[in-house]
Write an enzyme that holds these catalytic residues in place. Structure first.
Site, PDB file in Angstrom:
ATOM      1  N   LYS A  13       0.939  -1.124  -0.234  1.00 59.93           N
ATOM      2  CA  LYS A  13       0.066   0.050   0.082  1.00 59.93           C
ATOM      3  C   LYS A  13       0.707   1.272   0.030  1.00 59.93           C
ATOM      4  O   LYS A  13       0.459   2.125  -0.657  1.00 59.93           O
ATOM      5  CB  LYS A  13      -0.802   0.017   1.185  1.00 59.93           C
ATOM      6  CG  LYS A  13      -1.930  -1.229   1.377  1.00 59.93           C
ATOM      7  CD  LYS A  13      -2.657  -1.084   2.767  1.00 59.93           C
ATOM      8  CE  LYS A  13      -1.877  -1.010   4.027  1.00 59.93           C
ATOM      9  NZ  LYS A  13      -1.178  -2.190   4.158  1.00 59.93           N
ATOM     10  N   ARG A  88      -9.016   1.587   8.827  1.00 60.57           N
ATOM     11  CA  ARG A  88      -8.929   0.126   9.136  1.00 60.57           C
ATOM     12  C   ARG A  88      -9.680  -0.609   9.846  1.00 60.57           C
ATOM     13  O   ARG A  88      -9.659  -1.693  10.261  1.00 60.57           O
ATOM     14  CB  ARG A  88      -7.479   0.240  10.123  1.00 60.57           C
ATOM     15  CG  ARG A  88      -6.257  -0.233   9.498  1.00 60.57           C
ATOM     16  CD  ARG A  88      -5.135  -0.323  10.767  1.00 60.57           C
ATOM     17  NE  ARG A  88      -4.146  -1.120  10.049  1.00 60.57           N
ATOM     18  CZ  ARG A  88      -3.140  -0.521   9.407  1.00 60.57           C
ATOM     19  NH1 ARG A  88      -2.973   1.083   9.226  1.00 60.57           N
ATOM     20  NH2 ARG A  88      -2.104  -1.177   9.227  1.00 60.57           N
ATOM     21  N   ARG A 127      11.815  -6.259   4.283  1.00 54.98           N
ATOM     22  CA  ARG A 127      11.605  -4.964   4.121  1.00 54.98           C
ATOM     23  C   ARG A 127      12.426  -3.928   5.052  1.00 54.98           C
ATOM     24  O   ARG A 127      12.891  -4.629   6.080  1.00 54.98           O
ATOM     25  CB  ARG A 127      10.200  -4.479   4.729  1.00 54.98           C
ATOM     26  CG  ARG A 127       9.924  -2.994   4.649  1.00 54.98           C
ATOM     27  CD  ARG A 127       8.661  -2.366   5.017  1.00 54.98           C
ATOM     28  NE  ARG A 127       7.916  -2.936   5.956  1.00 54.98           N
ATOM     29  CZ  ARG A 127       6.714  -2.835   6.068  1.00 54.98           C
ATOM     30  NH1 ARG A 127       5.894  -1.922   5.316  1.00 54.98           N
ATOM     31  NH2 ARG A 127       6.188  -3.003   7.277  1.00 54.98           N
ATOM     32  N   ARG A 160      11.799  -2.640  10.751  1.00 52.76           N
ATOM     33  CA  ARG A 160      10.908  -2.036  11.949  1.00 52.76           C
ATOM     34  C   ARG A 160      10.550  -2.983  12.834  1.00 52.76           C
ATOM     35  O   ARG A 160      10.319  -4.480  12.668  1.00 52.76           O
ATOM     36  CB  ARG A 160       9.345  -1.808  11.094  1.00 52.76           C
ATOM     37  CG  ARG A 160       9.304  -0.474  10.658  1.00 52.76           C
ATOM     38  CD  ARG A 160       8.208   0.042   9.674  1.00 52.76           C
ATOM     39  NE  ARG A 160       6.897  -0.632  10.086  1.00 52.76           N
ATOM     40  CZ  ARG A 160       5.872  -0.664   9.310  1.00 52.76           C
ATOM     41  NH1 ARG A 160       5.879   0.051   8.099  1.00 52.76           N
ATOM     42  NH2 ARG A 160       4.708  -1.204   9.655  1.00 52.76           N
ATOM     43  N   ARG A 171      -0.440  -9.195  13.251  1.00 50.41           N
ATOM     44  CA  ARG A 171      -0.966  -8.028  12.162  1.00 50.41           C
ATOM     45  C   ARG A 171      -1.719  -8.811  11.409  1.00 50.41           C
ATOM     46  O   ARG A 171      -2.776  -8.085  10.903  1.00 50.41           O
ATOM     47  CB  ARG A 171       0.049  -7.086  11.676  1.00 50.41           C
ATOM     48  CG  ARG A 171       0.834  -6.357  12.657  1.00 50.41           C
ATOM     49  CD  ARG A 171       2.316  -6.042  12.234  1.00 50.41           C
ATOM     50  NE  ARG A 171       2.131  -5.020  10.987  1.00 50.41           N
ATOM     51  CZ  ARG A 171       3.019  -4.709  10.353  1.00 50.41           C
ATOM     52  NH1 ARG A 171       4.235  -4.959  10.452  1.00 50.41           N
ATOM     53  NH2 ARG A 171       2.910  -3.973   9.374  1.00 50.41           N
TER      54      ARG A 171
HETATM   55  P1  AP5 Z   1       4.940  -1.692   1.602  1.00 49.56           P
HETATM   56  O1  AP5 Z   1       4.420  -0.879   0.411  1.00 49.56           O
HETATM   57  O2  AP5 Z   1       5.819  -1.033   3.052  1.00 49.56           O
HETATM   58  O3  AP5 Z   1       3.605  -2.329   2.299  1.00 49.56           O
HETATM   59  P2  AP5 Z   1       2.361  -1.772   3.045  1.00 49.56           P
HETATM   60  O4  AP5 Z   1       1.254  -2.278   2.759  1.00 49.56           O
HETATM   61  O5  AP5 Z   1       2.549  -0.310   3.191  1.00 49.56           O
HETATM   62  O6  AP5 Z   1       2.702  -2.480   4.540  1.00 49.56           O
HETATM   63  P3  AP5 Z   1       2.803  -1.826   6.068  1.00 49.56           P
HETATM   64  O7  AP5 Z   1       3.617  -2.643   7.037  1.00 49.56           O
HETATM   65  O8  AP5 Z   1       3.360  -0.168   6.108  1.00 49.56           O
HETATM   66  O9  AP5 Z   1       1.359  -1.835   6.154  1.00 49.56           O
HETATM   67  P4  AP5 Z   1       0.761  -1.848   7.484  1.00 49.56           P
HETATM   68  O10 AP5 Z   1      -0.852  -1.570   7.121  1.00 49.56           O
HETATM   69  O11 AP5 Z   1       0.535  -3.247   8.396  1.00 49.56           O
HETATM   70  O12 AP5 Z   1       1.407  -0.839   8.457  1.00 49.56           O
HETATM   71  P5  AP5 Z   1       1.263   0.619   9.002  1.00 49.56           P
HETATM   72  O13 AP5 Z   1       2.401   1.564   8.890  1.00 49.56           O
HETATM   73  O14 AP5 Z   1      -0.020   1.434   8.238  1.00 49.56           O
HETATM   74  O15 AP5 Z   1       5.557  -2.881   1.156  1.00 49.56           O
HETATM   75  C1  AP5 Z   1       6.058  -4.160   1.946  1.00 49.56           C
HETATM   76  C2  AP5 Z   1       7.373  -4.429   1.479  1.00 49.56           C
HETATM   77  O16 AP5 Z   1       7.110  -5.037   0.440  1.00 49.56           O
HETATM   78  C3  AP5 Z   1       8.605  -3.342   1.277  1.00 49.56           C
HETATM   79  O17 AP5 Z   1       9.786  -3.921   1.573  1.00 49.56           O
HETATM   80  C4  AP5 Z   1       8.402  -3.158  -0.337  1.00 49.56           C
HETATM   81  O18 AP5 Z   1       9.596  -2.802  -0.995  1.00 49.56           O
HETATM   82  C5  AP5 Z   1       7.778  -4.521  -0.974  1.00 49.56           C
HETATM   83  N1  AP5 Z   1       7.176  -4.578  -1.841  1.00 49.56           N
HETATM   84  C6  AP5 Z   1       6.065  -3.459  -2.340  1.00 49.56           C
HETATM   85  N2  AP5 Z   1       5.571  -4.103  -3.308  1.00 49.56           N
HETATM   86  C7  AP5 Z   1       6.124  -5.261  -3.884  1.00 49.56           C
HETATM   87  C8  AP5 Z   1       5.759  -5.884  -4.947  1.00 49.56           C
HETATM   88  N3  AP5 Z   1       4.732  -5.742  -5.726  1.00 49.56           N
HETATM   89  N4  AP5 Z   1       6.682  -7.060  -5.184  1.00 49.56           N
HETATM   90  C9  AP5 Z   1       7.779  -7.297  -4.125  1.00 49.56           C
HETATM   91  N5  AP5 Z   1       7.843  -6.448  -2.987  1.00 49.56           N
HETATM   92  C10 AP5 Z   1       7.087  -5.581  -2.958  1.00 49.56           C
HETATM   93  O19 AP5 Z   1       0.806   0.693  10.400  1.00 49.56           O
HETATM   94  C11 AP5 Z   1       1.638   0.088  11.631  1.00 49.56           C
HETATM   95  C12 AP5 Z   1       0.777   0.107  12.677  1.00 49.56           C
HETATM   96  O20 AP5 Z   1       0.234   1.241  13.103  1.00 49.56           O
HETATM   97  C13 AP5 Z   1      -0.520  -0.917  12.666  1.00 49.56           C
HETATM   98  O21 AP5 Z   1      -0.060  -2.177  13.108  1.00 49.56           O
HETATM   99  C14 AP5 Z   1      -1.259  -0.410  13.848  1.00 49.56           C
HETATM  100  O22 AP5 Z   1      -1.021  -0.686  15.117  1.00 49.56           O
HETATM  101  C15 AP5 Z   1      -1.027   1.040  13.706  1.00 49.56           C
HETATM  102  N6  AP5 Z   1      -1.879   1.897  12.670  1.00 49.56           N
HETATM  103  C16 AP5 Z   1      -1.801   2.386  11.456  1.00 49.56           C
HETATM  104  N7  AP5 Z   1      -2.793   2.893  10.965  1.00 49.56           N
HETATM  105  C17 AP5 Z   1      -4.159   2.654  12.020  1.00 49.56           C
HETATM  106  C18 AP5 Z   1      -5.264   3.081  11.860  1.00 49.56           C
HETATM  107  N8  AP5 Z   1      -6.006   3.376  10.939  1.00 49.56           N
HETATM  108  N9  AP5 Z   1      -6.072   2.575  12.953  1.00 49.56           N
HETATM  109  C19 AP5 Z   1      -5.401   1.800  14.008  1.00 49.56           C
HETATM  110  N10 AP5 Z   1      -4.088   1.587  14.066  1.00 49.56           N
HETATM  111  C20 AP5 Z   1      -3.431   2.011  12.859  1.00 49.56           C
END
Ligand code: AP5
Length: 213
Positions: A13, A88, A127, A160, A171
């Site tokens: 994402k 979410r 990552r 991370r 997660r």
């Molecule tokens: P990446 O693009 O980083 O993936 P992502 O979907 O953004 O993953 P995140 O882990 O950031 O999502 P998340 O939703 O769990 O975490 P967030 O930070 O929002 O890609 C992942 C890896 O794959 C990278 O290394 C990339 O290079 C690689 N890649 C990408 N595309 C690829 C492809 N096509 N092929 C191969 N490799 C690829 O949230 C973290 C925490 O914050 C949550 O757990 C929660 O505790 C809290 N939080 C955040 N938002 C909320 C909310 N709205 N409500 C409640 N808690 C929240």
């Protein structure tokens, strides 16, 4: 253009949201990045959020909703935005819809980046994130020019805390229980678009651009 990115943790994402933001000239708003910046700066919000994030749990809705509603009302978001990691939960989605309805607006697209659970753990362990600018890389699929150094700002790259395999499993479970129902929610609104997130990241982006035009 108001866009929501949906998908499991690690589906890509953030990777795609950054490219969408650049191409369409709209801000990329990532709640995960906002929380990580608060943790880094030692704010009260950061301290509260960290206890949930470290376990792979969601931060409570009341800590998230106002923050996002305020952020999307800012001047730079008047022509749209790409929301990454929000909503979410169903209550978060309803709160966003209600806030937008008050100003006669609505979300245009909810893009679901589809990646099966089997692929996720491998992706997360490879990552690397920049401690300075939050840039994201992958040791295999998107390596930096210099090992462990951010291409964009020269910052140090880390795994991370919440990318440890045990936390990733939590997660994923939280995702299936609390976030996946949003697919149905936006499908019923007629704005859900699905893309295959298992293919090369450039191909994922092309599929998204086909949708957005
Ligand atoms: P990446 O693009 O980083 O993936 P992502 O979907 O953004 O993953 P995140 O882990 O950031 O999502 P998340 O939703 O769990 O975490 P967030 O930070 O929002 O890609 C992942 C890896 O794959 C990278 O290394 C990339 O290079 C690689 N890649 C990408 N595309 C690829 C492809 N096509 N092929 C191969 N490799 C690829 O949230 C973290 C925490 O914050 C949550 O757990 C929660 O505790 C809290 N939080 C955040 N938002 C909320 C909310 N709205 N409500 C409640 N808690 C929240």
């Amino acid at each position: 253009m108001k866009i929501i990115m949906l998908g499991a943790p690690g589906a890509g994402k953030g990777t795609q949201a950054k490219r969408i933001a650049e191409k369409y000239g709209i801000p990329h708003i990532s709640t995960g990045d906002i929380f990580r910046a608060n943790i880094k700066n030692g704010t009260e919000l950061g301290k509260k959020a960290k206890t949930y994030m470290d376990q792979g749990a969601l931060v409570p809705d009341e800590l998230v909703v106002d923050l996002v509603v305020d952020r999307v009302a800012q001047e730079d978001a008047k022509n749209g935005y790409v929301l990454d990691g929000f909503p979410r939960t169903i209550p978060q989605a309803e709160a966003l819809d209600a806030a937008l309805a008050k100003i006669n607006e609505k979300v245009d697209y909810a893009i679901n980046v589809e990646v099966p659970d089997e692929n996720i753990i491998h992706r997360m362990s490879g990552r690397r994130a920049c401690v300075s600018c939050g840039g994201t890389y992958h040791i295999q699929y998107n390596p930096t020019k210099q090992e462990n150094i951010c291409d964009a700002c020269g910052g140090k790259l880390i795994l991370r805390d919440d990318d440890q395999p045990e936390t990733v499993k939590n997660r994923l479970q939280v995702y299936h229980e609390q976030t996946q129902p949003l697919i149905d929610y936006y499908s019923k609104q007629g704005i859900l678009k699905e893309v295959d997130g298992t293919v090369d990241m450039n191909d994922v982006f092309h599929a998204i651009v086909e949708i957005l035009g």
